[in-house]
Design a protein around this motif. Structure first.
Motif, PDB file in Angstrom:
ATOM      1  N   GLN A   1     -10.479 -48.360  -1.887  1.00 24.31           N
ATOM      2  CA  GLN A   1     -11.858 -48.804  -1.708  1.00 24.31           C
ATOM      3  C   GLN A   1     -12.844 -47.653  -1.884  1.00 24.31           C
ATOM      4  O   GLN A   1     -13.928 -47.833  -2.444  1.00 24.31           O
ATOM      5  N   GLN A  26     -12.297 -58.402  -0.685  1.00 25.43           N
ATOM      6  CA  GLN A  26     -13.758 -58.484  -0.630  1.00 25.43           C
ATOM      7  C   GLN A  26     -14.249 -59.925  -0.777  1.00 25.43           C
ATOM      8  O   GLN A  26     -14.930 -60.279  -1.759  1.00 25.43           O
ATOM      9  N   VAL A  75     -17.670 -56.156  -8.468  1.00 23.63           N
ATOM     10  CA  VAL A  75     -17.170 -56.362  -7.113  1.00 23.63           C
ATOM     11  C   VAL A  75     -16.127 -55.318  -6.755  1.00 23.63           C
ATOM     12  O   VAL A  75     -16.145 -54.745  -5.665  1.00 23.63           O
ATOM     13  N   TYR A  76     -15.214 -55.044  -7.691  1.00 25.95           N
ATOM     14  CA  TYR A  76     -14.069 -54.185  -7.392  1.00 25.95           C
ATOM     15  C   TYR A  76     -14.172 -52.781  -7.981  1.00 25.95           C
ATOM     16  O   TYR A  76     -13.298 -51.959  -7.725  1.00 25.95           O
ATOM     17  N   GLU A  81      -9.975 -57.014   3.470  1.00 25.96           N
ATOM     18  CA  GLU A  81     -10.782 -55.868   3.058  1.00 25.96           C
ATOM     19  C   GLU A  81     -10.655 -55.613   1.572  1.00 25.96           C
ATOM     20  O   GLU A  81     -11.647 -55.372   0.877  1.00 25.96           O
ATOM     21  N   PRO A 114     -18.467 -60.486  -1.132  1.00 24.01           N
ATOM     22  CA  PRO A 114     -19.020 -60.126  -2.449  1.00 24.01           C
ATOM     23  C   PRO A 114     -18.431 -60.958  -3.579  1.00 24.01           C
ATOM     24  O   PRO A 114     -19.144 -61.305  -4.532  1.00 24.01           O
ATOM     25  N   TYR A 160      -5.636 -60.032  -5.534  1.00 22.12           N
ATOM     26  CA  TYR A 160      -6.519 -58.896  -5.825  1.00 22.12           C
ATOM     27  C   TYR A 160      -6.113 -58.193  -7.117  1.00 22.12           C
ATOM     28  O   TYR A 160      -6.983 -57.835  -7.934  1.00 22.12           O
ATOM     29  N   VAL A 200     -14.779 -49.104  -4.855  1.00 20.70           N
ATOM     30  CA  VAL A 200     -15.690 -50.140  -4.356  1.00 20.70           C
ATOM     31  C   VAL A 200     -16.956 -49.560  -3.748  1.00 20.70           C
ATOM     32  O   VAL A 200     -18.069 -49.890  -4.161  1.00 20.70           O
ATOM     33  N   TYR A 201     -16.806 -48.688  -2.770  1.00 23.49           N
ATOM     34  CA  TYR A 201     -17.952 -48.254  -1.977  1.00 23.49           C
ATOM     35  C   TYR A 201     -18.688 -47.087  -2.641  1.00 23.49           C
ATOM     36  O   TYR A 201     -18.073 -46.160  -3.145  1.00 23.49           O
TER      37      TYR A 201
END
Length: 727
Positions: A575, A504, A36-37, A501, A507, A24, A579-580
């Motif tokens: 995250q 990812q 993605v990240y 997690e 994705p 990662y 990410v989110y």
């Protein structure tokens, strides 16, 4: 199972974590993986012309330091109150299980290990049962240490729970009072509008509220079936053609949106005036959607909307049903037009479907538990006898495979529960996710704990269900025997899940597939998703449940559990930061679920401890456990009376003070103008991406957005990744 088998499982999961975390830290530095990240907005607004350097391909812990240094205010700004609640849930778990690990290591573990006069083997070959309460002989005077540890853990957990509940309640109140006006405070959702052949729904709503709420009613907006968007556009074109070109000439720039001008591409909503046109022209909204209407009704004050939402509007409770409207970005449009009379049927159907799914899931759980019993496995599959005689295979089968297989089967549970929650008919996206969270939580606690306990050591005894009074004793016999399985489950479902997690995989695979196979553009993949609270909250609460129950029964689980919570604290904060995307905020409604589950975990742990003390013939320990049970129940009741109403309803006092403040500042007219454009039914882009412009402070909304300026965006990338960016 012995220590060597447990270490085998730990070694496998540690290896997986090290590999994936290292991978990662490399993948996040590659420009092609920004979407993605780091989310789609960061990926599209920052330059991808990055200097090729060695540092891009060397693992680095910079993301760990960034996640650790992030303050609660930053989490609140980026992820909303739900993200803060999630972060504080992890902080609570770290604190309480740190105390539990220290107390149980000092008091409980030595008593368990030396509980019987026996010759101990070398540590790697010791059975894990030696470290559980099963190794303490009946009538031992040292069982008071287990009771004392249970008291310390319970008092610590209740103290921290009270502190967290009070803090989160204050944050929720600040989120309501300290931010600019929210459209939902002035709006209610009306369902069960009676159908009449003499008047349109629009006229019925206006007539009802102007008569019964004459002094507070402002306006309303009819909700149409979101699944018939194209049909509505065709209806709009039909009305435009019927009314002629004069409609286009009468549209004024001051209106919020043009009704039908500009063709179907500009068509957003059908507002009140168009409904009146339907009534005048004879083209009523019966043609669009008969007898399934809902409406947003706007009021002149927050207090008026609150009273209208709480009170019964008609003598028939199935008509004119009112609820407080969710925030515009939180509205689950496809469920708004579900007939109110149909909701109770949907709830029954989803309940039956959930129970059926739980019963079907008994098959994989029983299969996973069968792997822990090698003698039965050899009888069922004789060809495995030679393989299972090897020491490494024994450690692998008993220490890793059962929990890994159960984890694989559990992957499909959250999507199923999310589907059932959508069918149930919630009016908000946060409500749907909250419902799915509860379903997944009940499912995992039942299948991972109770079914495993009964399937592993009790279900073969026909007397297990003879009397409910024997349940504590049966659990007292079964739980210590299954504590080793729960320890390996924490390793497989906890550590490994965090590694997957953060990497990812889905994705990442979609992104690589579109770039390498489909040869799509670099920004074609939209990797943005909302935080999966319905999967992560139940997982963390399940681990807390196992931790409280096994703390005095099998303390070896606590170090592995504590490491999981520390790692989860870093991973999930990363995250949330990168990410989110926060499209809507539930206002911290997940915390009552956390509180109720934690109290339930304490009560179950105390009941099982009471049964164990009874089996061990320790009268003193059993007697002191009963007051602890009563005290925990009283604590739960007090917190429910003190804090829970704040999460269920907004206080009239708070809303009236806010109304007076806005009136004194002469902002009411501005608020009224914003209400008409807030609930835009078919403008999905605005409702999804500009969440905080409705949910709170616009400055907070702007801080969520990545700057439009390209140079500023590159500075963010450079600061985040700590390597040179080519300008």
């Amino acid at each position: 199972m012995n220590i060597a088998a447990l270490l085998t499982s730990a070694g496998i999961n540690i290896s997986v974590c090290v590999v994936l975390f290292s991978l990662y830290s490399i993948l996040r530095k590659q420009p092609s993986n920004f979407n993605v990240y780091f989310g789609r907005k960061l990926a599209t607004r920052c330059s991808k012309n990055i200097d090729l350097c060695l540092e891009r391909f060397v693992p680095s812990p910079t993301w760990v330091m960034k996640a650790w240094d992030t303050s609660q205010d930053e989490i609140l700004t980026i992820g909303g109150l739900d993200a803060v609640v999630f972060s504080r849930m992890l902080t609570f778990s770290i604190r309480v299980f740190s105390v539990a690990a220290i107390i149980c290591t000092i008091l409980v573990l030595p008593v368990n290990y030396y509980g019987r006069n026996r010759i101990h083997k070398d540590i790697p070959f010791e059975s894990l049962e030696v470290f559980t309460i099963e190794n303490v002989k009946a009538g031992s005077r040292w069982l008071w240490t287990h009771c004392l540890a249970l008291y310390i853990i319970t008092v610590t957990a209740c103290s921290l729970l009270y502190s967290e509940y009070r803090t989160i309640t204050n944050l929720r109140l600040v989120n309501i009072t300290g931010l600019p006006p929210k459209p939902s405070h002035f709006t209610i959702l009306v369902r069960g509008i009676p159908w009449s052949s003499e008047e349109s729904y629009c006229e019925a709503v206006k007539k009802f509220f102007t008569y019964y709420h004459a002094s507070t009613y402002l306006s309303h907006q009819i909700v149409y079936r979101s699944g018939a968007v194209q049909k509505l556009k065709d209806d709009a074109e039909y009305i435009c053609k019927m009314l002629g070109d004069s409609l286009e000439q009468t549209c004024k720039p001051s209106m919020v949106q043009c009704y039908f001008c500009g063709g179907t591409n500009n068509f957003k909503i059908i507002c009140n005036e168009i409904d009146s046109i339907h009534a005048r022209s004879g083209y009523t909204d019966i043609h669009i959607d008969s007898r399934k209407k809902s409406a947003f009704v706007f009021f002149k004050s927050r207090y008026a909307a609150l009273m209208a939402a709480r009170n019964l509007q008609a003598s028939n409770p199935m008509l004119w049903v009112t609820d407080q409207a969710p925030e515009p970005c939180d509205v689950y449009w496809s469920n708004l037009c579900i007939p109110y009379k149909q909701l109770w049927i949907r709830k029954i159907v989803t309940c039956v479907a959930s129970i059926t799914f739980v019963l079907v899931f008994l098959i994989p759980v029983t299969f996973a538990q069968g792997l822990t019993q090698l003698d039965k496995l050899e009888k069922m599959f004789p060809f495995l006898t030679d393989i299972l005689k090897k020491q490494f295979m024994i450690q692998l089968v008993t220490g890793y495979l059962p929990s890994a297989i159960l984890v694989l089967f559990l992957i499909g549970v959250p999507p199923v529960m999310m589907l059932l929650s959508a069918v149930e008919g919630p009016i908000s996206r946060s409500g749907r996710k909250k419902s799915a969270c509860c379903k997944v939580l009940y499912f995992t606690i039942w299948n991972v704990f109770f079914v495993n306990v009964f399937a592993g050591s009790v279900i073969s005894q026909l007397s297990v269900f003879t009397s409910i009074t024997e349940l504590p004793a049966q659990l007292a016999k079964a739980v210590p025997a299954q504590a080793t399985f729960f320890t390996t489950y924490v390793l497989s479902s906890g550590w490994a899940s965090l590694a997957f997690e953060i990497i990812q995989p889905f994705p990442l695979f979609c992104n690589l597939f579109q770039r390498l196979v489909l040869c799509s553009g670099e920004d074609s993949f939209n990797g943005t998703v909302t935080f999966p609270y319905h999967t992560e909250v139940p997982r963390i609460l399940l681990f807390g449940f196992l931790g409280f129950i096994c703390s005095i029964l099998a303390p070896l689980i606590l170090p592995f559990l504590l490491f999981y919570f520390f790692l989860a604290y870093l991973v999930y904060r990363n995250q949330i930061l990168n990410v989110y995307i926060t499209k809507y905020d539930g206002g911290g409604h997940l915390w009552p679920i956390v509180f109720n589950t934690t109290v339930f975990s304490l009560l179950v742990a105390q009941i099982i401890a009471l049964g164990v003390f009874g089996l061990k013939r320790s009268t003193v320990a059993s007697g002191f456990t009963i007051p602890l049970l009563i005290g925990t129940v009283l604590f739960n009741q007090y917190c429910r009376q003190r804090f829970l109403p704040v999460f269920r309803n907004n206080a009239a006092q708070v809303l009236i003070d806010m109304d007076h403040r806005d009136e004194n500042c002469r902002r009411m007219e501005e608020i009224y103008d914003q209400l008409h454009s807030a609930y835009c039914q078919f403008n999905t882009s605005s409702s999804q991406t500009d969440c905080f412009s409705y949910a709170g402070d616009r400055e907070r909304a702007q801080s969520l957005q990545i700057p439009e300026d390209m140079e500023t965006g590159k500075e963010i990338i450079q600061q985040e990744l700590s390597w040179p960016v080519h300008r």
